[in-house]
Motif scaffolding. Structure first.
Motif, PDB file in Angstrom:
ATOM      1  N   THR A  26      37.449  64.120  31.867  1.00 41.46           N
ATOM      2  CA  THR A  26      36.190  64.837  32.038  1.00 41.46           C
ATOM      3  C   THR A  26      35.677  65.269  30.680  1.00 41.46           C
ATOM      4  OG1 THR A  26      36.868  65.669  34.208  1.00 41.46           O
ATOM      5  CG2 THR A  26      35.074  66.826  33.120  1.00 41.46           C
ATOM      6  N   ALA A  27      34.396  64.992  30.447  1.00 41.68           N
ATOM      7  CA  ALA A  27      33.749  65.432  29.210  1.00 41.68           C
ATOM      8  C   ALA A  27      32.245  65.468  29.439  1.00 41.68           C
ATOM      9  CB  ALA A  27      34.080  64.504  28.047  1.00 41.68           C
ATOM     10  N   ASN A  28      31.630  66.513  28.934  1.00 41.72           N
ATOM     11  CA  ASN A  28      30.174  66.649  28.962  1.00 41.72           C
ATOM     12  C   ASN A  28      29.573  66.372  30.341  1.00 41.72           C
ATOM     13  OD1 ASN A  28      30.216  67.327  26.239  1.00 41.72           O
ATOM     14  ND2 ASN A  28      29.987  65.210  25.596  1.00 41.72           N
ATOM     15  N   GLY A  29      30.221  66.911  31.381  1.00 42.19           N
ATOM     16  CA  GLY A  29      29.682  66.849  32.730  1.00 42.19           C
ATOM     17  C   GLY A  29      29.995  65.602  33.531  1.00 42.19           C
ATOM     18  N   LEU A  30      30.801  64.696  32.997  1.00 43.38           N
ATOM     19  CA  LEU A  30      31.148  63.472  33.712  1.00 43.38           C
ATOM     20  C   LEU A  30      32.664  63.361  33.835  1.00 43.38           C
ATOM     21  CD1 LEU A  30      30.303  60.703  34.927  1.00 43.38           C
ATOM     22  CD2 LEU A  30      30.514  59.759  32.634  1.00 43.38           C
ATOM     23  N   THR A  31      33.126  63.021  35.031  1.00 41.00           N
ATOM     24  CA  THR A  31      34.544  62.771  35.263  1.00 41.00           C
ATOM     25  C   THR A  31      34.726  61.303  35.602  1.00 41.00           C
ATOM     26  OG1 THR A  31      34.942  65.006  36.074  1.00 41.00           O
ATOM     27  CG2 THR A  31      36.548  63.322  36.700  1.00 41.00           C
ATOM     28  N   LEU A  32      35.640  60.652  34.894  1.00 40.15           N
ATOM     29  CA  LEU A  32      36.011  59.270  35.195  1.00 40.15           C
ATOM     30  C   LEU A  32      37.395  59.274  35.814  1.00 40.15           C
ATOM     31  CD1 LEU A  32      34.899  57.221  32.051  1.00 40.15           C
ATOM     32  CD2 LEU A  32      33.736  57.451  34.249  1.00 40.15           C
ATOM     33  N   LYS A  86      35.580  59.403  22.595  1.00 39.58           N
ATOM     34  CA  LYS A  86      35.261  58.361  21.614  1.00 39.58           C
ATOM     35  C   LYS A  86      36.555  57.745  21.070  1.00 39.58           C
ATOM     36  CE  LYS A  86      32.049  56.184  19.417  1.00 39.58           C
ATOM     37  NZ  LYS A  86      31.255  55.217  20.179  1.00 39.58           N
ATOM     38  N   HIS A  87      37.548  58.579  20.824  1.00 47.22           N
ATOM     39  CA  HIS A  87      38.846  58.093  20.357  1.00 47.22           C
ATOM     40  C   HIS A  87      39.507  57.208  21.427  1.00 47.22           C
ATOM     41  CE1 HIS A  87      42.812  58.017  18.524  1.00 47.22           C
ATOM     42  NE2 HIS A  87      43.307  58.452  19.679  1.00 47.22           N
ATOM     43  N   LEU A  88      39.478  57.665  22.677  1.00 44.44           N
ATOM     44  CA  LEU A  88      40.073  56.876  23.757  1.00 44.44           C
ATOM     45  C   LEU A  88      39.346  55.542  23.923  1.00 44.44           C
ATOM     46  CD1 LEU A  88      40.760  59.688  26.377  1.00 44.44           C
ATOM     47  CD2 LEU A  88      42.464  58.419  25.054  1.00 44.44           C
ATOM     48  N   GLU A  89      38.027  55.556  23.754  1.00 44.38           N
ATOM     49  CA  GLU A  89      37.262  54.308  23.833  1.00 44.38           C
ATOM     50  C   GLU A  89      37.715  53.344  22.736  1.00 44.38           C
ATOM     51  OE1 GLU A  89      32.728  52.611  23.634  1.00 44.38           O
ATOM     52  OE2 GLU A  89      33.274  54.327  22.414  1.00 44.38           O
ATOM     53  N   SER A  90      37.921  53.859  21.538  1.00 43.94           N
ATOM     54  CA  SER A  90      38.337  52.992  20.431  1.00 43.94           C
ATOM     55  C   SER A  90      39.730  52.406  20.659  1.00 43.94           C
ATOM     56  CB  SER A  90      38.290  53.760  19.103  1.00 43.94           C
ATOM     57  OG  SER A  90      39.345  54.705  19.025  1.00 43.94           O
ATOM     58  N   LYS A  91      40.526  53.070  21.480  1.00 45.22           N
ATOM     59  CA  LYS A  91      41.873  52.585  21.816  1.00 45.22           C
ATOM     60  C   LYS A  91      41.861  51.638  23.022  1.00 45.22           C
ATOM     61  CE  LYS A  91      44.118  54.949  18.741  1.00 45.22           C
ATOM     62  NZ  LYS A  91      44.703  54.281  17.607  1.00 45.22           N
ATOM     63  N   GLY A  92      40.668  51.394  23.605  1.00 44.79           N
ATOM     64  CA  GLY A  92      40.557  50.458  24.723  1.00 44.79           C
ATOM     65  C   GLY A  92      40.818  51.072  26.083  1.00 44.79           C
TER      66      GLY A  92
END
Length: 103
Positions: free
Chosen positions: A12-18, A40-46
């Protein structure tokens, strides 16, 4: 847009939960989500796979997200927007799996 959370945890970040698996979200919500430094860090890790309104993922990538989906309503909505036969077949197969889980 479809976003696949490949992790074992909901984020969860900035109002969105995945939730783990595939989620259908608005593109602007996901952009705000990724503005958070940890996401952003997790996205860069795939950790996340996603399509975009600007680019259409390959049928193979879309099918991988479908196979990781758990929301029948989301799959039905995706089916209405999709025109590729292999993807439509994958949606039908996943809906059937979710409606009739093995015992």
């Amino acid at each position: 847009m479809l976003v696949q959370n490949k992790g074992n945890h909901a984020y969860t970040a900035n109002g969105l939960t995945l939730n783990p698996g595939t989620n259908k979200v608005e593109e602007n919500e996901f952009e705000r989500f990724l503005a958070h430094p940890l996401m952003k860090h997790l996205e860069s890790k795939g950790e996340f796979a996603y399509d975009s309104e600007k680019t259409r993922p390959s049928a193979k990538d879309t099918i991988a997200m479908i196979e990781d989906a758990f929301d029948i309503d989301m799959l039905e909505a995706l089916k209405a927007e999709e025109d590729r036969k292999t993807v439509l077949d994958a949606i039908d197969k996943r809906i059937e799996e979710l409606k009739s889980p093995e015992k």
